[in-house]
Write a protein that holds these residues in place. Structure first.
Motif, PDB file in Angstrom:
ATOM      1  N   GLY A   1      29.120 -58.386  15.336  1.00  0.00           N
ATOM      2  CA  GLY A   1      28.856 -57.642  16.526  1.00  0.00           C
ATOM      3  C   GLY A   1      27.156 -58.889  16.843  1.00  0.00           C
TER       4      GLY A   1
ATOM      5  N   TYR B   1      30.278 -64.426  16.841  1.00  0.00           N
ATOM      6  CA  TYR B   1      29.005 -62.998  17.153  1.00  0.00           C
ATOM      7  C   TYR B   1      28.326 -63.343  16.028  1.00  0.00           C
TER       8      TYR B   1
ATOM      9  N   ASP C   1      24.528 -49.882  15.161  1.00  0.00           N
ATOM     10  CA  ASP C   1      25.761 -49.647  16.875  1.00  0.00           C
ATOM     11  C   ASP C   1      25.859 -50.651  17.314  1.00  0.00           C
ATOM     12  N   SER C   2      24.803 -51.657  16.767  1.00  0.00           N
ATOM     13  CA  SER C   2      24.936 -52.975  17.268  1.00  0.00           C
ATOM     14  C   SER C   2      26.299 -53.868  17.712  1.00  0.00           C
ATOM     15  N   TYR C   3      27.424 -53.596  16.007  1.00  0.00           N
ATOM     16  CA  TYR C   3      28.346 -54.278  16.277  1.00  0.00           C
ATOM     17  C   TYR C   3      29.228 -53.476  16.240  1.00  0.00           C
ATOM     18  N   SER C   4      30.483 -54.047  16.431  1.00  0.00           N
ATOM     19  CA  SER C   4      31.878 -53.690  17.256  1.00  0.00           C
ATOM     20  C   SER C   4      32.716 -53.852  15.851  1.00  0.00           C
ATOM     21  N   TYR C   5      32.753 -54.472  15.044  1.00  0.00           N
ATOM     22  CA  TYR C   5      33.741 -54.521  14.439  1.00  0.00           C
ATOM     23  C   TYR C   5      33.407 -55.269  12.401  1.00  0.00           C
ATOM     24  N   TRP C   6      33.581 -53.945  12.109  1.00  0.00           N
ATOM     25  CA  TRP C   6      33.574 -53.857  10.558  1.00  0.00           C
ATOM     26  C   TRP C   6      34.608 -54.067   9.592  1.00  0.00           C
TER      27      TRP C   6
END
Length: 120
Positions: free
Chosen positions: A98, A31, A105-110
């Motif tokens: 991501g 990622y 919005d392009s990142y799924s994990y925070w």
């Protein structure tokens, strides 16, 4: 992928601070990683991003020239160093994983965020 940011704290204007983000999960190296920040009363904004292989980076104009994002895939770590800290760098900093982008919005994990406060 789970992320945990650390390294925040109180710094004086002009000082440097390096933030770390520890990732768990064997797929983290596939990622892109990004750093975002959110100041009180403001929306979350992009700070920096690095591609999965580390050879491509991008920065927000507000930190360009005084910021370095890096990663160590062998250690599942991402770093953000901002030099010459300014008062406006005060914010909660989040790391994310991501798709390589400046858009949250392009990142799924925070991660959970780490507070950085810059004093004069």
């Amino acid at each position: 992928v789970q992320l945990q940011a650390s390294g925040g704290g109180l710094v004086q204007a002009g000082d440097s601070l390096r933030l770390s983000c520890a990732a768990s999960g064997r797929t983290f190296s596939s990622y892109a990683a990004g750093w975002f920040r959110q100041a009180p009363g403001k929306e979350r904004e992009f700070v920096a991003a690095i591609a999965w292989y580390g050879g491509r980076t991008r920065y927000a104009d507000s930190v360009k020239g005084r910021c370095i994002i890096s990663r160590d895939n062998a250690k599942n770590m991402v770093y953000l160093q901002i030099n010459s800290r300014k008062l406006e760098d005060t914010a909660v900093y989040y790391c994310a994983a991501g798709v390589y982008s400046g858009n949250s919005d392009s990142y799924s994990y925070w991660g959970q965020g780490t507070q950085v406060t810059v004093s004069s």
